[in-house]
Scaffold this active site. Structure first.
Site, mmCIF file in Angstrom:
data_model
loop_
_atom_site.group_PDB
_atom_site.id
_atom_site.type_symbol
_atom_site.label_atom_id
_atom_site.label_comp_id
_atom_site.label_asym_id
_atom_site.label_seq_id
_atom_site.Cartn_x
_atom_site.Cartn_y
_atom_site.Cartn_z
ATOM 1 C CG ASP A 75 -0.285 -0.400 2.513
ATOM 2 O OD1 ASP A 75 0.957 -0.341 2.589
ATOM 3 O OD2 ASP A 75 -0.989 -0.769 3.456
ATOM 4 C CG ASN A 143 -8.962 -1.045 11.874
ATOM 5 O OD1 ASN A 143 -8.072 -1.728 11.362
ATOM 6 N ND2 ASN A 143 -9.443 0.039 11.293
ATOM 7 C CG HIS A 145 -5.829 -1.813 8.627
ATOM 8 N ND1 HIS A 145 -5.992 -0.565 9.170
ATOM 9 C CD2 HIS A 145 -4.499 -2.008 8.584
ATOM 10 C CE1 HIS A 145 -4.814 -0.052 9.451
ATOM 11 N NE2 HIS A 145 -3.886 -0.912 9.108
ATOM 12 C CD GLU A 150 -8.854 1.219 7.586
ATOM 13 O OE1 GLU A 150 -8.721 0.276 8.405
ATOM 14 O OE2 GLU A 150 -8.482 2.379 7.826
HETATM 15 C C1 GLP Z 1 -0.468 0.455 8.439
HETATM 16 C C2 GLP Z 1 -0.195 -0.393 7.220
HETATM 17 C C3 GLP Z 1 -0.394 -1.853 7.500
HETATM 18 C C4 GLP Z 1 0.269 -2.219 8.801
HETATM 19 C C5 GLP Z 1 -0.391 -1.480 9.912
HETATM 20 C C6 GLP Z 1 0.192 -1.782 11.276
HETATM 21 O O1 GLP Z 1 -1.756 0.930 8.523
HETATM 22 N N1 GLP Z 1 -0.980 -0.024 6.095
HETATM 23 O O2 GLP Z 1 0.113 -2.612 6.422
HETATM 24 O O3 GLP Z 1 0.185 -3.587 9.000
HETATM 25 O O4 GLP Z 1 -0.228 -0.102 9.678
HETATM 26 O O5 GLP Z 1 1.201 -0.880 11.566
HETATM 27 P P1 GLP Z 1 2.273 -1.077 12.706
HETATM 28 O O6 GLP Z 1 3.115 -2.185 12.248
HETATM 29 O O7 GLP Z 1 3.033 0.218 12.732
HETATM 30 O O8 GLP Z 1 1.536 -1.360 13.937
#
Ligand code: GLP
Length: 259
Positions: A75, A143, A145, A150
């Site tokens: 993404d 949440n 995702h 989402e």
């Molecule tokens: C972002 C990314 C996800 C990731 C998530 C968790 O929103 N788009 O791919 O898994 O955050 O982030 P973190 O690893 O910083 O908790």
């Protein structure tokens, strides 16, 4: 132990440290790369995979050749170009690409600054079609995702533009100067592209992920918990630390604990 059915088709590994977990995932990745003429890795951003990237860099320094590896990222934020310090392009440069011999020709990330986002999604789907993912690395949002898919009544199969939910914006605000600076939209790989990966490793660390981790493998799939759809995949490894696994362990008892 509570009477719940844990979907044990997922392998669960619980580590004492995030560093150990990262080394484990790098070892899995090496096994995918070695002996494969054109391996494809699906990559993620956020805090979660950074220990894995460091371990992969260390393996590269010890001789692991990444020159034939293709990477496709999940993404990117809409409106941030590749030089923006909070863009996922920049993140990947800093945390992996610049410290390995991955070829810039072989690393793909959606372009969040593309003038036509619909065309950009179609372009990215063509890239994904041409590069079947051998190993997809995932984190998970608080949440549920995955990528930026989402929670919603429907999940989309292909690459698409998504409006980020408030809890995601609040959670990701830690990377920005202020909450208002967090983009409201992102481009994300769709659920089908993720599920078509031959193998998936999902990492989740820290107490703030304990609640969502306990909901991943309950035997129920819900579009309102996008990560739960991984139960439909045959080859998933959940890589956790003790804090993220706490509620799962409370619910089901000790599961495959890796000492
Ligand atoms: C972002 C990314 C996800 C990731 C998530 C968790 O929103 N788009 O791919 O898994 O955050 O982030 P973190 O690893 O910083 O908790």
């Amino acid at each position: 132990m509570k009477e719940c059915v844990l979907d044990m088709s997922m392998t669960i590994r619980i580590f004492d440290t995030v560093r150990d977990a990262g080394i484990y995932v790098a070892t899995i990745t090496e096994a995918v790369i070695v002996g494969n003429q054109s391996p494809v890795l699906g990559l993620a951003t956020g805090d979660t995979p950074t220990a894995f990237y460091q371990a992969l860099i260390n393996l590269h320094r010890c001789g692991l050749d990444l020159s034939q590896v293709t990477t496709v990222n999940l993404d990117e934020y809409v409106g941030l170009d590749a030089n923006h310090p909070q863009s996922y392009h920049y993140f990947m440069q800093m945390h992996l690409f610049s410290q390995t011999n991955l070829s810039s020709q072989n690393t793909f990330i959606p372009n969040g600054a593309a003038p036509n986002l619909i065309q950009e999604c179609a372009r990215y789907d063509e890239i994904l079609k041409a590069h079947a993912i051998d190993l997809q690395i995932l984190g998970v949002g608080v949440n549920g995702h995955i990528g930026f898919n989402e929670p919603a009544d429907m999940l989309l199969t292909n690459t698409h533009v998504v409006t980020l939910r408030e809890e995601t914006i609040a959670s990701n605000a830690r990377f920005f100067d202020r909450t208002e600076a967090v983009p409201r939209q992102a481009i994300t790989m769709g659920i089908q592209s993720i599920l078509q990966s031959k193998r998936i490793v999902l990492m989740a660390f820290g107490a703030e992920k304990a609640d969502i981790v306990a909901r991943i493998a309950t035997g129920n799939v819900s579009t309102n918990i996008p990560v739960s759809i991984l139960q439909l995949h045959q080859n998933v490894v959940l890589v956790l630390d003790r804090e993220s696994a706490r509620q799962l362990v409370d619910n089901y008892g000790e599961v495959n604990v890796q000492e």
